[in-house]
Design a protein around this motif. Structure first.
Motif, PDB file in Angstrom:
ATOM      1  N   LYS A 183     101.983 -85.072  15.817  1.00 39.39           N
ATOM      2  CA  LYS A 183     102.786 -85.417  14.172  1.00 39.39           C
ATOM      3  C   LYS A 183     102.284 -86.730  14.070  1.00 39.39           C
ATOM      4  O   LYS A 183     102.173 -88.117  14.340  1.00 39.39           O
ATOM      5  N   SER A 184     102.328 -86.897  12.467  1.00 34.58           N
ATOM      6  CA  SER A 184     101.639 -88.228  11.738  1.00 34.58           C
ATOM      7  C   SER A 184     102.326 -88.669  10.975  1.00 34.58           C
ATOM      8  O   SER A 184     102.385 -87.959  10.015  1.00 34.58           O
ATOM      9  N   ALA A 185     101.854 -90.202  10.590  1.00 32.99           N
ATOM     10  CA  ALA A 185     102.352 -90.492   9.057  1.00 32.99           C
ATOM     11  C   ALA A 185     101.125 -91.965   8.898  1.00 32.99           C
ATOM     12  O   ALA A 185     101.016 -92.685   9.712  1.00 32.99           O
ATOM     13  N   ARG A 186     100.786 -91.644   7.593  1.00 29.71           N
ATOM     14  CA  ARG A 186      99.744 -92.911   7.239  1.00 29.71           C
ATOM     15  C   ARG A 186     100.912 -93.273   5.879  1.00 29.71           C
ATOM     16  O   ARG A 186     100.711 -93.001   5.250  1.00 29.71           O
ATOM     17  N   ARG A 237      98.393 -95.943  10.513  1.00 27.77           N
ATOM     18  CA  ARG A 237      98.728 -94.374  10.803  1.00 27.77           C
ATOM     19  C   ARG A 237      99.556 -94.463  12.023  1.00 27.77           C
ATOM     20  O   ARG A 237      99.294 -95.331  13.081  1.00 27.77           O
ATOM     21  N   ILE A 238     100.887 -93.636  12.628  1.00 24.61           N
ATOM     22  CA  ILE A 238     101.582 -94.070  14.030  1.00 24.61           C
ATOM     23  C   ILE A 238     101.150 -92.695  13.882  1.00 24.61           C
ATOM     24  O   ILE A 238     101.636 -91.005  13.318  1.00 24.61           O
ATOM     25  N   GLU A 239     101.318 -91.739  15.365  1.00 22.53           N
ATOM     26  CA  GLU A 239     101.505 -90.891  15.503  1.00 22.53           C
ATOM     27  C   GLU A 239     102.828 -90.531  16.677  1.00 22.53           C
ATOM     28  O   GLU A 239     102.536 -91.516  17.746  1.00 22.53           O
ATOM     29  N   LEU A 240     103.596 -89.443  17.116  1.00 24.31           N
ATOM     30  CA  LEU A 240     103.649 -89.006  17.984  1.00 24.31           C
ATOM     31  C   LEU A 240     103.412 -88.362  18.612  1.00 24.31           C
ATOM     32  O   LEU A 240     103.003 -87.074  18.057  1.00 24.31           O
ATOM     33  N   GLN A 241     102.872 -88.358  20.273  1.00 28.33           N
ATOM     34  CA  GLN A 241     101.996 -87.366  21.141  1.00 28.33           C
ATOM     35  C   GLN A 241     102.806 -86.809  21.896  1.00 28.33           C
ATOM     36  O   GLN A 241     103.344 -87.641  22.509  1.00 28.33           O
ATOM     37  N   ASP A 242     102.221 -86.147  22.641  1.00 26.92           N
ATOM     38  CA  ASP A 242     102.679 -86.134  24.105  1.00 26.92           C
ATOM     39  C   ASP A 242     102.359 -87.141  24.834  1.00 26.92           C
ATOM     40  O   ASP A 242     101.623 -87.551  25.195  1.00 26.92           O
ATOM     41  N   LEU A 270     108.869 -89.898  10.718  1.00 26.72           N
ATOM     42  CA  LEU A 270     108.632 -89.375  11.937  1.00 26.72           C
ATOM     43  C   LEU A 270     109.903 -88.597  12.766  1.00 26.72           C
ATOM     44  O   LEU A 270     110.269 -89.704  12.999  1.00 26.72           O
ATOM     45  N   GLN A 271     110.080 -87.227  12.824  1.00 24.23           N
ATOM     46  CA  GLN A 271     111.115 -86.865  13.996  1.00 24.23           C
ATOM     47  C   GLN A 271     111.074 -85.970  14.850  1.00 24.23           C
ATOM     48  O   GLN A 271     110.164 -85.491  14.461  1.00 24.23           O
ATOM     49  N   THR A 272     111.398 -86.040  16.156  1.00 23.86           N
ATOM     50  CA  THR A 272     110.721 -85.196  16.937  1.00 23.86           C
ATOM     51  C   THR A 272     112.850 -85.152  18.230  1.00 23.86           C
ATOM     52  O   THR A 272     113.090 -85.612  17.902  1.00 23.86           O
ATOM     53  N   LYS A 273     112.701 -82.826  18.438  1.00 22.85           N
ATOM     54  CA  LYS A 273     113.635 -83.196  19.460  1.00 22.85           C
ATOM     55  C   LYS A 273     113.716 -83.994  20.403  1.00 22.85           C
ATOM     56  O   LYS A 273     111.991 -83.619  21.125  1.00 22.85           O
ATOM     57  N   VAL A 274     114.550 -84.017  21.390  1.00 25.12           N
ATOM     58  CA  VAL A 274     113.999 -84.644  22.347  1.00 25.12           C
ATOM     59  C   VAL A 274     114.862 -84.170  23.535  1.00 25.12           C
ATOM     60  O   VAL A 274     116.172 -83.579  23.196  1.00 25.12           O
ATOM     61  N   PRO A 275     114.936 -83.408  25.129  1.00 20.39           N
ATOM     62  CA  PRO A 275     115.804 -82.435  25.699  1.00 20.39           C
ATOM     63  C   PRO A 275     116.780 -83.826  26.490  1.00 20.39           C
ATOM     64  O   PRO A 275     117.800 -83.126  27.156  1.00 20.39           O
ATOM     65  N   ARG A 276     116.683 -84.604  26.665  1.00 24.97           N
ATOM     66  CA  ARG A 276     117.407 -85.769  26.969  1.00 24.97           C
ATOM     67  C   ARG A 276     118.114 -87.194  26.778  1.00 24.97           C
ATOM     68  O   ARG A 276     117.089 -86.915  25.573  1.00 24.97           O
ATOM     69  N   ILE A 277     119.087 -87.200  26.739  1.00 24.56           N
ATOM     70  CA  ILE A 277     119.732 -88.501  26.216  1.00 24.56           C
ATOM     71  C   ILE A 277     118.650 -89.996  26.925  1.00 24.56           C
ATOM     72  O   ILE A 277     118.973 -90.620  26.854  1.00 24.56           O
ATOM     73  N   GLU A 278     118.262 -90.417  27.450  1.00 21.41           N
ATOM     74  CA  GLU A 278     116.915 -90.866  28.081  1.00 21.41           C
ATOM     75  C   GLU A 278     115.165 -90.480  28.277  1.00 21.41           C
ATOM     76  O   GLU A 278     115.056 -89.078  29.002  1.00 21.41           O
ATOM     77  N   THR A 279     115.524 -91.098  26.553  1.00 21.34           N
ATOM     78  CA  THR A 279     113.443 -90.364  27.248  1.00 21.34           C
ATOM     79  C   THR A 279     112.934 -90.876  27.475  1.00 21.34           C
ATOM     80  O   THR A 279     112.935 -92.440  26.622  1.00 21.34           O
ATOM     81  N   ILE A 324     102.477 -93.051  19.499  1.00 24.00           N
ATOM     82  CA  ILE A 324     104.335 -92.938  20.623  1.00 24.00           C
ATOM     83  C   ILE A 324     103.939 -91.911  21.137  1.00 24.00           C
ATOM     84  O   ILE A 324     103.972 -90.684  21.229  1.00 24.00           O
ATOM     85  N   GLY A 325     103.498 -91.761  23.040  1.00 23.89           N
ATOM     86  CA  GLY A 325     103.318 -90.173  23.231  1.00 23.89           C
ATOM     87  C   GLY A 325     104.856 -90.238  23.630  1.00 23.89           C
ATOM     88  O   GLY A 325     105.887 -91.034  24.543  1.00 23.89           O
ATOM     89  N   VAL A 326     105.448 -88.825  24.026  1.00 24.77           N
ATOM     90  CA  VAL A 326     106.876 -88.746  24.355  1.00 24.77           C
ATOM     91  C   VAL A 326     107.260 -87.278  25.172  1.00 24.77           C
ATOM     92  O   VAL A 326     106.348 -86.564  25.038  1.00 24.77           O
TER      93      VAL A 326
END
Length: 121
Positions: free
Chosen positions: A3-6, A53-58, A91-100, A117-119
């Motif tokens: 996901k990205s934003a500029r 440019r801001i990116e959320l990636q694996d 940007l936003q994304t769901k994560v599976p744990r309470i510590e990411t 930002i690698g998530v």
């Protein structure tokens, strides 16, 4: 996941935190990044100089930029957001744990115009 934003970022800082909020670092200490257990502040290109440019990636994606953060962020609501200091969610994304587990790369040590930002999912 990519996901990205500029945009020209207001006050030239973005915050990475849980959707319910975090403890914002008190100072950047002349660094491109500062963090607490629940918030990461990342400096970027001056808003008057142009867009960032801001990116959320694996998490495991290879990146050749400068790694400036490799750690864990509290995400108690299990939703990670990237927002401006004025509160606009970029940007936003769901994560599976309470510590990411996160990694942050920038393309410049002072005023990056590309932040990745690698998530870990």
């Amino acid at each position: 996941m990519t996901k990205s934003a500029r945009l020209a970022v207001p006050h030239s800082v973005v915050l990475v935190e849980d959707a319910s909020g975090g403890d914002i670092p008190e100072s950047m200490h002349q660094s491109v990044l500062a963090s607490t257990a629940s918030c990461i502040a990342i400096g970027c290109r001056s808003e008057v100089d142009g867009e960032t440019r801001i990116e959320l990636q694996d998490y495991d994606l290879a990146n050749t930029d400068r790694l400036v953060f490799d750690g864990v962020l509290r995400t108690k609501s299990r939703e990670l957001i990237v927002r401006t200091v004025l509160g606009a969610v970029l940007l936003q994304t769901k994560v599976p744990r309470i510590e990411t587990e996160l990694r942050v790369w920038v393309n410049d040590a002072k005023e990056p115009d590309h932040i990745t930002i690698g998530v870990k999912q």
